[in-house]
Design a protein around this motif. Structure first.
Motif, PDB file in Angstrom:
ATOM      1  N   VAL A 176     100.424  33.104  59.508  1.00  0.00           N
ATOM      2  CA  VAL A 176      99.369  34.064  58.900  1.00  0.00           C
ATOM      3  C   VAL A 176     100.146  34.777  57.699  1.00  0.00           C
ATOM      4  CG1 VAL A 176      97.783  35.847  58.914  1.00  0.00           C
ATOM      5  CG2 VAL A 176      97.769  34.104  60.769  1.00  0.00           C
ATOM      6  N   VAL A 177      99.720  34.805  56.671  1.00  0.00           N
ATOM      7  CA  VAL A 177     100.229  35.283  55.401  1.00  0.00           C
ATOM      8  C   VAL A 177      99.308  36.662  55.122  1.00  0.00           C
ATOM      9  CG1 VAL A 177     101.096  33.114  54.382  1.00  0.00           C
ATOM     10  CG2 VAL A 177      98.741  34.023  53.547  1.00  0.00           C
ATOM     11  N   ASP A 178     100.137  37.438  54.285  1.00  0.00           N
ATOM     12  CA  ASP A 178      99.638  38.655  53.567  1.00  0.00           C
ATOM     13  C   ASP A 178      99.782  38.404  52.376  1.00  0.00           C
ATOM     14  OD1 ASP A 178      98.720  41.036  52.817  1.00  0.00           O
ATOM     15  OD2 ASP A 178     100.505  42.188  53.797  1.00  0.00           O
ATOM     16  N   ALA A 191     103.883  38.982  53.029  1.00  0.00           N
ATOM     17  CA  ALA A 191     104.493  38.834  54.458  1.00  0.00           C
ATOM     18  C   ALA A 191     103.899  37.642  55.109  1.00  0.00           C
ATOM     19  CB  ALA A 191     104.143  39.953  55.020  1.00  0.00           C
ATOM     20  N   ILE A 192     104.850  37.115  55.876  1.00  0.00           N
ATOM     21  CA  ILE A 192     104.175  36.135  56.754  1.00  0.00           C
ATOM     22  C   ILE A 192     104.671  36.180  58.341  1.00  0.00           C
ATOM     23  CG2 ILE A 192     106.127  34.749  56.235  1.00  0.00           C
ATOM     24  CD1 ILE A 192     104.375  32.149  56.078  1.00  0.00           C
ATOM     25  N   VAL A 193     103.705  35.928  59.093  1.00  0.00           N
ATOM     26  CA  VAL A 193     104.027  36.189  60.539  1.00  0.00           C
ATOM     27  C   VAL A 193     103.596  34.844  61.606  1.00  0.00           C
ATOM     28  CG1 VAL A 193     104.327  38.582  60.895  1.00  0.00           C
ATOM     29  CG2 VAL A 193     102.150  37.387  60.704  1.00  0.00           C
ATOM     30  N   GLU A 194     104.216  34.438  62.489  1.00  0.00           N
ATOM     31  CA  GLU A 194     103.869  33.469  63.062  1.00  0.00           C
ATOM     32  C   GLU A 194     103.211  33.833  64.413  1.00  0.00           C
ATOM     33  OE1 GLU A 194     104.120  30.262  62.695  1.00  0.00           O
ATOM     34  OE2 GLU A 194     104.259  29.249  64.418  1.00  0.00           O
ATOM     35  N   LYS A 195     101.926  33.160  64.442  1.00  0.00           N
ATOM     36  CA  LYS A 195     100.935  33.305  65.408  1.00  0.00           C
ATOM     37  C   LYS A 195     100.713  34.647  65.944  1.00  0.00           C
ATOM     38  CE  LYS A 195     101.656  28.471  66.897  1.00  0.00           C
ATOM     39  NZ  LYS A 195     102.646  27.805  66.749  1.00  0.00           N
ATOM     40  N   PRO A 196     100.225  35.373  65.087  1.00  0.00           N
ATOM     41  CA  PRO A 196     100.120  36.902  65.471  1.00  0.00           C
ATOM     42  C   PRO A 196      98.649  36.917  66.296  1.00  0.00           C
ATOM     43  CG  PRO A 196      99.159  36.523  63.157  1.00  0.00           C
ATOM     44  CD  PRO A 196      99.635  35.340  63.709  1.00  0.00           C
ATOM     45  N   ASP A 197      98.641  38.076  67.153  1.00  0.00           N
ATOM     46  CA  ASP A 197      97.349  38.286  67.869  1.00  0.00           C
ATOM     47  C   ASP A 197      96.426  38.699  66.715  1.00  0.00           C
ATOM     48  OD1 ASP A 197      97.905  37.767  70.290  1.00  0.00           O
ATOM     49  OD2 ASP A 197      98.638  39.814  70.860  1.00  0.00           O
ATOM     50  N   ALA A 199      94.432  41.078  66.624  1.00  0.00           N
ATOM     51  CA  ALA A 199      94.335  42.570  66.364  1.00  0.00           C
ATOM     52  C   ALA A 199      95.545  42.809  65.254  1.00  0.00           C
ATOM     53  CB  ALA A 199      94.556  43.275  67.666  1.00  0.00           C
ATOM     54  N   ASP A 200      96.510  42.287  65.578  1.00  0.00           N
ATOM     55  CA  ASP A 200      97.803  42.575  64.537  1.00  0.00           C
ATOM     56  C   ASP A 200      98.164  41.840  63.235  1.00  0.00           C
ATOM     57  OD1 ASP A 200      98.707  43.957  66.763  1.00  0.00           O
ATOM     58  OD2 ASP A 200      99.561  42.311  67.549  1.00  0.00           O
ATOM     59  N   ALA A 201      96.963  40.868  63.131  1.00  0.00           N
ATOM     60  CA  ALA A 201      97.143  39.744  62.174  1.00  0.00           C
ATOM     61  C   ALA A 201      96.919  40.548  60.664  1.00  0.00           C
ATOM     62  CB  ALA A 201      96.307  38.603  62.008  1.00  0.00           C
ATOM     63  N   PRO A 202      97.892  40.004  59.777  1.00  0.00           N
ATOM     64  CA  PRO A 202      97.799  41.071  58.301  1.00  0.00           C
ATOM     65  C   PRO A 202      96.505  40.281  57.561  1.00  0.00           C
ATOM     66  CG  PRO A 202      99.604  39.323  58.481  1.00  0.00           C
ATOM     67  CD  PRO A 202      99.048  39.347  59.861  1.00  0.00           C
ATOM     68  N   SER A 203      95.858  39.142  57.897  1.00  0.00           N
ATOM     69  CA  SER A 203      94.553  38.524  57.315  1.00  0.00           C
ATOM     70  C   SER A 203      94.122  37.565  58.142  1.00  0.00           C
ATOM     71  CB  SER A 203      95.100  38.060  56.159  1.00  0.00           C
ATOM     72  OG  SER A 203      95.780  36.880  56.115  1.00  0.00           O
ATOM     73  N   ASN A 204      93.298  36.782  57.533  1.00  0.00           N
ATOM     74  CA  ASN A 204      92.906  35.626  58.411  1.00  0.00           C
ATOM     75  C   ASN A 204      93.217  34.330  57.525  1.00  0.00           C
ATOM     76  OD1 ASN A 204      91.110  35.884  56.140  1.00  0.00           O
ATOM     77  ND2 ASN A 204      89.386  35.178  57.528  1.00  0.00           N
ATOM     78  N   LEU A 205      94.097  34.555  56.639  1.00  0.00           N
ATOM     79  CA  LEU A 205      94.675  33.500  55.888  1.00  0.00           C
ATOM     80  C   LEU A 205      95.848  32.655  56.620  1.00  0.00           C
ATOM     81  CD1 LEU A 205      95.104  34.298  51.910  1.00  0.00           C
ATOM     82  CD2 LEU A 205      93.860  32.768  53.001  1.00  0.00           C
ATOM     83  N   ALA A 206      95.654  31.312  57.037  1.00  0.00           N
ATOM     84  CA  ALA A 206      96.410  30.686  57.938  1.00  0.00           C
ATOM     85  C   ALA A 206      97.070  29.564  57.058  1.00  0.00           C
ATOM     86  CB  ALA A 206      95.754  30.086  59.072  1.00  0.00           C
ATOM     87  N   VAL A 207      98.381  29.351  57.521  1.00  0.00           N
ATOM     88  CA  VAL A 207      99.064  28.330  56.891  1.00  0.00           C
ATOM     89  C   VAL A 207      98.808  26.859  57.865  1.00  0.00           C
ATOM     90  CG1 VAL A 207     101.503  27.414  56.873  1.00  0.00           C
ATOM     91  CG2 VAL A 207     101.177  29.800  56.952  1.00  0.00           C
TER      92      VAL A 207
END
Ligand code: G1P
Length: 297
Positions: A176-178, A191-197, A199-207
């Motif tokens: 998920v990207v911010d 920012a980019i994070v792998e498979k966030p919960d 509640a913690d996801a920076p956005s709903n923009l998925a790779v």
């Protein structure tokens, strides 16, 4: 437009395909057909449409069928020629157009998508390259998504990753990207994070499975620590790239089918059947005339 900014596309195809067992016990999930073409062929066609001439498959156990699919089928071709089945012969020969080179490298252990991409390093060399995940089937219409990425890259020279909005509750299935307040469709990734919960996801923009990366990613992958499951994630190397060369998110145009899931795969099958030149009309008729069973009403 110079689409040949990418000469090489990497296809990580070493995954186990556990969600489709037992169908994938002895054959690769990338060989599952959507109507009459295997998923990997759609991916290869997309790469070629983006200008790629060099296709690198990162394979694993039970993936021989992929090599065979893109190889010459000598006996079959001889047989079809002898029977005068020219149309079928053209179909079989057209699986891999002239001038396209396929190479295979084996990922010996399932150590993650980042590790799979790193396995292709010596075959890619010091050039920008694409990555296509074949189970993310995307109907980009006139302009397949890898080509959309190639166009962005030729304008910016920066790594670019395809993204789409997903329901919040599904962020834990994707990178998920911010992009902050940026409106897109092309935006620098913050920012980019792998498979966030959720509640913690920076956005709903998925790779979703299309990346166009500079070769700098290989150096970053070398030093990317495995996650808690022991896998090296491409997402973590891209996170490192952000402070380095930077990277952009591209909200692509097209319809994505998650063919890694049974439901997505069935949706793709229905939609591709409906637009199939020979089958479309009769399949539409079938669907229209299908009497719902009492429990469906
Ligand atoms: C991989 C990537 C993930 C990406 C996804 C797209 O996950 O790690 O960041 O969003 O592909 O399909 P996988 O589906 O292999 O678990």
């Amino acid at each position: 437009m110079n689409a040949s900014v990418i000469d090489t596309v990497v296809f990580p195809v070493a995954g186990l395909g556990t969600r489709f067992l037992p169908a994938t016990k002895a054959s690769p999930k990338e060989m599952l057909p959507v109507v009459d073409k295997p998923l990997i062929q759609y991916a290869v066609e997309e790469a070629i449409a983006a200008g790629a001439r060099n296709l690198v498959f990162v394979t694993g156990r039970t993936k021989r069928a992929i090599e065979d699919h893109f190889d010459m089928a000598y006996e079959l071709e001889t047989e079809l020629a002898a029977r005068g089945k020219q149309e079928l012969l053209d179909l079989v020969r057209g699986v891999l157009p002239e001038g396209i080179n396929c190479v295979y490298v084996r990922q010996r252990e399932a150590l993650g998508l980042g590790h799979a991409v790193l396995c292709a390093r010596s075959l890619v060399g010091d050039k920008p390259f694409g990555v296509i995940l074949a189970d993310d089937l995307i109907d980009g219409g006139e302009k397949p998504v890898m080509r959309q990425l190639a166009e962005r890259f030729s304008a910016t020279g920066r790594s670019v990753i395809s993204v789409e909005r997903v329901p919040r509750e599904r962020t834990d299935r994707y990178g998920v990207v911010d992009i902050g307040d940026d409106a897109g469709p092309l935006a620098p990734i913050r920012a980019i994070v792998e498979k966030p919960d959720p509640a913690d996801a920076p956005s709903n923009l998925a790779v979703v499975g299309r990346y166009l990366l500079t070769p700098r990613i290989f150096e970053l992958l070398e030093t990317t620590a495995p996650d808690q499951r022991g896998e090296v994630q491409i997402t973590d190397a891209i996170a490192a790239l952000l402070d380095d060369q930077g990277a952009d998110a591209w909200e692509f145009t097209g319809k994505h089918y998650d063919c890694g899931s049974k439901l997505g795969y069935l949706e793709a099958t229905v939609e591709y059947a409906l637009k199939h030149p020979e089958l479309g009309d009769s399949f539409a008729e079938y669907l229209k005339g299908r009497t719902p069973a009492p429990e469906e009403q």
